[in-house]
Design a protein around this motif. Structure first.
Motif, PDB file in Angstrom:
ATOM      1  N   MET B 110       0.819  -1.223   0.000  1.00 19.14           N
ATOM      2  CA  MET B 110       0.000   0.000   0.000  1.00 19.14           C
ATOM      3  C   MET B 110       0.851   1.271   0.000  1.00 19.14           C
ATOM      4  O   MET B 110       0.478   2.269  -0.619  1.00 19.14           O
ATOM      5  N   SER B 114       0.400   4.365  -2.555  1.00 18.31           N
ATOM      6  CA  SER B 114       0.195   5.761  -2.118  1.00 18.31           C
ATOM      7  C   SER B 114       1.218   6.690  -2.762  1.00 18.31           C
ATOM      8  O   SER B 114       0.881   7.784  -3.226  1.00 18.31           O
ATOM      9  N   ARG B 155      -7.801  -1.309  -4.889  1.00 18.44           N
ATOM     10  CA  ARG B 155      -7.320   0.078  -4.887  1.00 18.44           C
ATOM     11  C   ARG B 155      -6.697   0.449  -6.233  1.00 18.44           C
ATOM     12  O   ARG B 155      -6.945   1.538  -6.763  1.00 18.44           O
ATOM     13  N   ASN B 158      -9.432   0.947  -8.829  1.00 20.99           N
ATOM     14  CA  ASN B 158     -10.314   2.101  -8.628  1.00 20.99           C
ATOM     15  C   ASN B 158      -9.595   3.443  -8.698  1.00 20.99           C
ATOM     16  O   ASN B 158     -10.246   4.489  -8.722  1.00 20.99           O
ATOM     17  N   SER B 159      -8.274   3.418  -8.697  1.00 19.27           N
ATOM     18  CA  SER B 159      -7.534   4.675  -8.604  1.00 19.27           C
ATOM     19  C   SER B 159      -7.653   5.501  -9.881  1.00 19.27           C
ATOM     20  O   SER B 159      -7.504   4.982 -10.992  1.00 19.27           O
TER      21      SER B 159
END
Lengths: 372, 372
Positions: B110, B114, B155, B158-159
């Protein structure tokens, strides 16, 4: 610029540790009454060799003709190429030798002496040559108790086209030592084998102008080098995990390290990956004869090289270093780590440049003479 | 110019063998119905990658940003950087990605996602990203059965700042195989783990645009790759002694070798030394799980790579390769030998250039994109 600004993997030389190692060995050679001809294959760069030579005569030892070319161009005038010379390399040896005081070569075979004589004759020159003898490593070098050894020395000494430099040996078996006492035994091998051979040659009427021994473990351990002319240690400039394991130094003496970045962490499985693999650290297995679980280098803190417990480099592939241990819980992608390599010579040779650091500040960049 | 004119050590690529290996793998990928994205870390040079890409879409896989920079400049437009990306490298990734169609990166954490989102947002761009899953190697990659794997994929999918390329894995455990049948089992791991994970994601509403697997042993052994999008084998371009031992190829398929010269011979002790050591051959121990006595590469004849019996490379140091065996009786200082390395990727990476040969004639010189 500071360490945190560097790309990874990067090769770091801790200047203060390097200078301390260089000074200690130079002082040690002086105390032991021998000339220091550092083997510069460990770093292959002129800046480092100049510091190592301070207080000594300036001669160096190299492992390739690329190093010989580079160091000759950088102003080093007395160079020994310490791998037995291939006949095909003699043309280049002649060329480099003509530009400096002396590029000496090693031989242990009649075929090579013949090739050297032929080359020297055709150029109407004299080439400087050492006889390499075997003191127990059984790699290169002639058995000093053999008839061949006597015949080779006699021929070198009598040749009109060869400047017989003397007898050279290397107790590489010292790398099998488990401690300083065992390394000391190898140092005695180097000295005794050399002395005995020199005496044998004297009886046969062959004068040996010079004797040369060397390796970091043996010179670090030696107590007495009476009758030896010069020593050729090299690794001591940087040291590494292997030398620390066999007692040549402490881990804190190690002046070369590789900066790496954590790129993968799975703490639930106690595993992580850094971006330094076999091309940055080399695949040298390290001192497995002392610690079978030593892994591929020691992980230390970036800022001051203090050991980080609970982290072990278990495996390396081309660009991945795999780490396991409970210490992985503290890692994140982006965490910087510093690796003390098992074998600094092989790790350093992977890099086109070294960043010279004092603390965490980059104070210089040195470039090695790579290739062959 | 011919092989006998070369300095040693030199890196040789046998062009006909290389081209045959490249064609076979390209044909194999076509027959299996998958796209071929060769991993070019084995050679790191554009000429080789162009030949490997023929008949396929032109995408390649790299192991360093130095390779990405070099191949991008050489006209390769679709590159996957197949080591999980360090957050600190994203600025350079953005720069290279802006110059070509796509430089894709890998993630398994993650924190890295990020960092990618933040970087992409600050540049107002979208970055192409693969999710790396672990299919049994336990190096990089998230456990595909974990909750984390589902969360990472969701994630990425969907980013708004990430172009989710798909799911990527590598069954590096295939290198532990002792034969083609065992490698086939690893190939099944790659496929089954990927299929199962893709189905799991589909149930969770996450669409996987693409799947990517790969390694020379698994693709060489695979019989069916239904449902897999692309494969990323690399070593097959050259092959090596390791791949021959595990059944990916024969010794005669090996297209990369190192030319060396004998510099020391002591036939009475059945020992000799060549001028190719750890910096030319790497210290890769080879397929010791199959042959504990494999040594550091196979010695073959210079002219046609036929095996030379009775010669074994028992040990290597920086610039010395130690040979023993009865075959040393036929050697002299100056004898040329050709070494098939244990691991061609690591050996090739030691050289600044490769001589491309057809028979014993030098037909070209290729330069790799070295460093990081």
């Amino acid at each position: 610029m500071r360490i945190e600004d560097l790309e990874t993997p990067s090769a770091l030389i801790d200047f203060d540790r390097f200078e301390r190692n260089a000074t200690r060995m130079a002082d040690r050679a002086t105390e032991l009454g021998v000339r220091l001809r550092p083997h510069v294959k460990t770093h292959k760069c002129a800046e480092a060799a100049r510091i190592q030579s301070q207080g000594h005569f300036g001669g160096i030892t190299v492992s390739t003709l690329a190093e010989a070319r580079g160091f000759a161009a950088a102003g080093f005038g007395d160079i020994t190429y310490a791998v037995p010379v291939a006949p095909q390399k003699l043309a280049e040896v002649v060329e480099i030798n003509s530009r400096i005081d002396r590029l000496s070569v090693l031989v242990d075979h009649m075929v090579t002496i013949s090739a050297i004589e032929e080359t020297a004759r055709s150029h109407a020159i004299v080439l400087p040559v050492w006889l390499k003898i075997d003191c127990g490593l059984h790699r290169a070098g002639v058995d000093p108790e053999s008839e061949l050894a006597l015949a080779l020395a006699t021929r070198l000494s009598n040749s009109g086209h060869i400047d017989f430099r003397g007898v050279l040996t290397h107790a590489g078996q010292s790398y099998d030592a488990s401690n300083r006492t065992e390394a000391l035994a190898s140092a005695r091998d180097e000295c005794e084998v050399t002395h005995t051979f020199v005496k044998r040659l004297a009886k046969a009427g062959v004068e040996v102008p010079e004797t040369s021994i060397g390796s970091t473990p043996t010179i670090s351990a030696a107590r007495n080098l009476d009758g030896i002319g010069e020593v050729r240690p090299g690794n001591y400039a940087f040291f590494d995990v292997f030398q620390a394991a066999i007692g040549s130094c402490t881990l804190d003496d190690i002046a070369f390290s590789v900066l790496a970045t954590v790129v993968s962490v799975h703490p639930e499985e106690q595993r992580a990956v850094i971006d330094a693999g076999a091309l940055a650290l080399s695949k040298d297995p390290g001192p497995t004869h002392i610690d079978p679980d030593c892994g591929y280098g020691r992980i230390v803190a970036v800022e001051d090289q203090h050991p980080l417990p609970g982290l072990r480099i278990t495996s390396i592939s081309q660009e991945h270093g795999e780490i396991d241990g409970p210490g992985t819980a503290a890692l994140r992608p982006g965490t910087r780590l510093r690796i003390l390599p098992n074998h600094s010579c092989l790790s350093a040779a992977c890099f086109d440049s070294y960043r010279v650091v004092r603390g965490t500040e980059i104070i210089d960049e040195w470039r090695p003479f790579r290739g062959w």
